[in-house]
Design an enzyme around this catalytic site. Structure first.
Site, PDB file in Angstrom:
ATOM      1  N   ASP A   1       1.828 104.961 -46.254  1.00 25.36           N
ATOM      2  CA  ASP A   1       0.575 104.441 -46.683  1.00 25.36           C
ATOM      3  C   ASP A   1       0.083 105.142 -47.484  1.00 25.36           C
ATOM      4  O   ASP A   1      -0.691 104.681 -48.429  1.00 25.36           O
ATOM      5  CB  ASP A   1      -0.513 103.971 -45.389  1.00 25.36           C
ATOM      6  CG  ASP A   1      -0.033 102.685 -44.716  1.00 25.36           C
ATOM      7  OD1 ASP A   1       0.973 101.905 -45.133  1.00 25.36           O
ATOM      8  OD2 ASP A   1      -0.642 102.289 -43.587  1.00 25.36           O
TER       9      ASP A   1
ATOM     10  N   ASP B   1       5.898  94.966 -39.548  1.00 25.50           N
ATOM     11  CA  ASP B   1       4.967  96.044 -39.466  1.00 25.50           C
ATOM     12  C   ASP B   1       4.718  96.366 -37.872  1.00 25.50           C
ATOM     13  O   ASP B   1       5.115  95.496 -36.997  1.00 25.50           O
ATOM     14  CB  ASP B   1       3.757  95.800 -39.795  1.00 25.50           C
ATOM     15  CG  ASP B   1       2.709  96.895 -40.300  1.00 25.50           C
ATOM     16  OD1 ASP B   1       3.418  98.028 -39.872  1.00 25.50           O
ATOM     17  OD2 ASP B   1       1.947  96.640 -41.364  1.00 25.50           O
TER      18      ASP B   1
HETATM   19  C1  DGJ Z   1       0.045  98.915 -42.228  1.00 26.92           C
HETATM   20  C2  DGJ Z   1       0.753  98.789 -43.411  1.00 26.92           C
HETATM   21  O1  DGJ Z   1       1.309 100.211 -43.613  1.00 26.92           O
HETATM   22  C3  DGJ Z   1       0.294  98.485 -44.667  1.00 26.92           C
HETATM   23  O2  DGJ Z   1       1.202  98.528 -45.836  1.00 26.92           O
HETATM   24  C4  DGJ Z   1      -0.214  96.967 -44.449  1.00 26.92           C
HETATM   25  O3  DGJ Z   1       0.850  96.101 -44.282  1.00 26.92           O
HETATM   26  C5  DGJ Z   1      -1.177  97.031 -43.304  1.00 26.92           C
HETATM   27  N1  DGJ Z   1      -0.482  97.544 -42.153  1.00 26.92           N
HETATM   28  C6  DGJ Z   1      -1.479  95.676 -43.079  1.00 26.92           C
HETATM   29  O4  DGJ Z   1      -2.265  95.429 -41.873  1.00 26.92           O
END
Ligand code: DGJ
Length: 693
Positions: free
Chosen positions: A513, A450
């Site tokens: 997201d 991430d």
């Molecule tokens: C952002 C990501 O897009 C989510 O899926 C998740 O992993 C969060 N970060 C975790 O902090």
């Protein structure tokens, strides 16, 4: 041979299966663009018109369609290269030195060698052809053979010339939670600029251009290029006063400078480009096939369960074990433990950088959860955010100088974190060793990488914009060499990191997201223009959706997510027995159709109805699928007609519908089509069809 050179040696005609691209060296030694379009086999027909000054305000270099315009002389247009030599000269004057042709199994490459007339500074223009995919890859390499450093202030891998005015330009816009919103705008006078200045790719624009002449899915001319680089890019489209449109794509020169030491070379990010005379579908198919067959790792992507939306930071071994057992019961194949498992990570503003297992959350170590997941015969995945650090972490206490910063300024936190300076060798070593240790110690099959904030307060060096991302590419590549079975997912606060640079270095991509199944339809539709379905991870999540607050039936949510690589992100411990049963059915169905979804050709079907149906088709060999969605029924609506595409006209196909099988010719299905009526809100269906032997 796809590369033809005229007898005089001044014209180069590069051909793929159905396209050609030509340029020549003119009487002034300029590399002059001549043609891009349908295939031609007539290199000797090309002439390089001698251009004369139109007026003192329209000098020859300005009106010449150059393949690689450099900064210097009477050029005021967009250039691809600007350097400053050690003596302060900021002009390049090049001469043509010659060419080379090389061939590999899948590609043929032409290299044009140019050299500055005064300085020992070389430029190589690379044209790599992938004939079977109707694609070409352009890149440029600059080499400093002078005895002194050279500052590179701008470098793009080439300019494209399209011999039309009034084209349509399309790309995506968006922001967090709303990535990949396709837009189309008319190109007129003035420049269209898309760019990213954030370092960590972005949710806004995406590094590609599509220029079309009122094309549809299946007709009309389309010219496109996609940059093979994540991070800061810029794309410029300009309709010139000389009857053409030019396009450029490359490293953003905003806050950029690269020092080329004596003896050093630099390869600018390449551009994958192509032409279609038959609309957007051909463009998408060529890019998707190339990505599937050349860039992405082989094999089908597993159905994953990710615990993020269920538990967020409040993870515990026992809860995760319960989730893993339930995920297995539903049919998931990979269990991913997301954020919150390490250091003192209890929220966004602490723990990043301290990549040891939190003992109070995992009193028996991570081994307990990994062991349980493996006993369930599932794959195990782990979330990391290696480029970042929280101020509240041991790593930051030990190495405050590892973050991007200016000595006299205070660095900003965003999501409570700083960005590590990945251009520093000691940071690269730390990140590689940390991940290598995790992958060696635990039986991990999948890493979700991430990156939740953009870069700011960089450092005195202005080359970090390219060094940062190349360090990420290098670390992942080396980790995959040592741990070849591990799949890497790229995520950047959702879909902030998808492009043709990262595709293939990483294997799986988090699309957004925003997991609202209705919003996802438009996100996925836009995504599919350029990126392959196998690289489009889509989850089913709980309702009301955390972003839209919308409540959508579980079947529609599954169908929407089954359009990509399926994942489940619900709190499945709260599922009713009906939801469990439905999930089992859907996941089993997905596993059956997965080869077609992930490895078939994807079609954005026409919806002839005024009702807002979303219609898609997948086709792999003799087998196909239709996905149909009707988010909202409108007054007095009747159904729609599904006209399939890509079928063999004289073959017969059997379509499996809830009302029984229907067998028709390919001809009939493509031209007459079949009626489909969905009723109510959030109605959806998946139909399969097979070609008769
Ligand atoms: C952002 C990501 O897009 C989510 O899926 C998740 O992993 C969060 N970060 C975790 O902090």
């Amino acid at each position: 041979m796809s590369i033809a050179v005229s007898q005089k040696g001044d014209v180069f005609l590069l051909s793929t299966q159905s396209t050609s691209y030509a340029f020549g060296i003119d009487d002034q030694g300029l590399v002059r663009h001549l043609y891009w379009g349908q295939k031609m086999d007539c290199v000797e027909d090309f002439e390089i018109p001698v251009l004369g000054e139109v007026s003192s305000n329209d000098p020859v270099p300005e009106i010449t369609p150059e393949e690689f315009p450099v900064y210097g002389g009477l050029r005021y247009k967009e250039h691809c290269l600007k350097v400053a030599f050690a003596d302060g000269t900021r002009e390049i004057v090049y001469g043509y030195e010659g060419y080379e042709v090389a061939a590999t199994d899948t590609a043929e490459e032409l290299v044009i060698r140019l050299k500055d007339t005064h300085y020992d500074f070389l430029m190589e223009l690379h044209y790599k052809l992938y004939p079977a995919y109707d694609l070409m890859e352009r890149s440029v390499v600059v080499k400093n053979h002078t005895g002194e450093p050279i500052q590179v202030e701008k470098i793009h891998s080439g300019q494209f010339h399209i011999p039309y005015e009034g084209l349509n330009f399309s790309n995506v816009h968006g922001h967090w939670g709303a990535e990949q919103q396709r837009f189309v705008q008319k190109v007129s006078y003035g420049k269209i600029v898309i760019e990213n200045r954030r370092g960590i790719s972005s949710h806004n624009h995406n590094p590609y251009f599509i220029l079309d002449r009122d094309a549809t899915e299946t007709s009309g001319e389309v010219y496109f290029g996609a940059l093979r680089m994540s991070g800061n890019f810029s794309g410029v489209i300009e309709q010139t006063p000389y009857g053409e449109t030019l396009a450029q794509l490359g490293l953003n020169s905003h806050d950029f400078a690269l020092e080329l030491k004596p003896g050093e070379a630099f390869e600018a990010p390449s551009i994958l480009c192509g032409y279609s005379a038959t609309g957007f579908e051909t463009m998408s198919h060529n890019l998707h096939r190339f990505a599937r067959e050349h860039l992405l790792r082989e094999g089908l992507r597993p159905v994953l369960y990710n615990s993020w939306e269920a538990t967020e930071f409040a993870v515990s071994s026992q809860e995760q074990i319960k989730l893993a057992r339930k995920a297995k019961e539903l049919g998931a194949e990979l269990f991913v433990l997301d954020d919150g498992w390490f250091g003192q990570r209890h929220g966004i503003d602490n723990g990043l950088g301290d990549w040891y297992v939190n003992e109070s959350k995992f009193p028996h170590g991570l081994e307990e959860l990994v062991g349980e997941v493996k006993a369930l015969d599932m794959l195990f995945g782990l979330w990391v955010e290696p480029e970042m650090v929280n101020p509240k972490s041991q790593l930051y206490q030990d190495h405050p100088d590892w973050i991007y910063h200016f000595e006299t300024r205070t660095s900003d936190t965003s999501r409570g974190q700083y960005v590590l300076n990945m251009a520093k060798e000691e940071v690269q070593t730390f990140v590689y060793d940390m991940l290598d240790h995790l992958l060696t110690r635990y039986d991990i099959d999948y890493i979700k990488w991430d990156a939740n904030r953009p870069i700011s307060q960089t450092c005195p060096q202005r080359d970090i914009w390219v060094k940062h991302i190349r360090a990420v590419y290098d670390i992942v590549t080396r980790l995959k060499q040592k741990h070849p079975h591990v799949l890497f997912e790229a995520c950047a606060s959702g879909g902030g990191r998808i492009d043709y640079g990262i595709l293939g270095i990483f294997d799986d991509f988090w699309t957004s997201d925003n997991t609202d199944a209705y919003d996802r339809l438009t996100i996925q539709d836009s995504y599919s223009y350029i990126y392959p379905i196998k690289a489009m991870r889509a989850w089913v999540t709980d309702c009301p959706n955390f972003l839209s607050r919308r409540v959508i039936p579980l079947t529609f949510r599954y169908h929407s997510a089954m359009m990509g690589t399926l994942g489940i992100g619900c709190n499945i411990l709260k599922f009713t027995s009906e939801e469990v049963e439905l999930s089992q059915k859907m996941i089993a169905q997905y596993k059956e159709i997965r080869p077609i979804v992930q490895e078939g050709d994807f079609y954005r079907l026409d919806n002839p109805s005024a009702n807002s149906y979303f219609l898609y088709q997948y086709l792999k060999g003799d087998q196909g699928l239709i996905f149909a969605f009707l988010p909202q029924s409108q007054m007095g609506h009747w159904g729609t007609t599904i006209r399939l595409r890509g079928l063999q006209a004289d073959a017969r196909y059997t379509l499996h519908t809830p009302d029984g099988d229907v067998t028709k010719s390919g001809h009939y299905l493509m031209h007459h089509g079949l009626p489909l009526r969905l009723t109510g809100d959030y109605a959806s269906t998946i139909l399969s069809f097979t070609k008769e032997a």
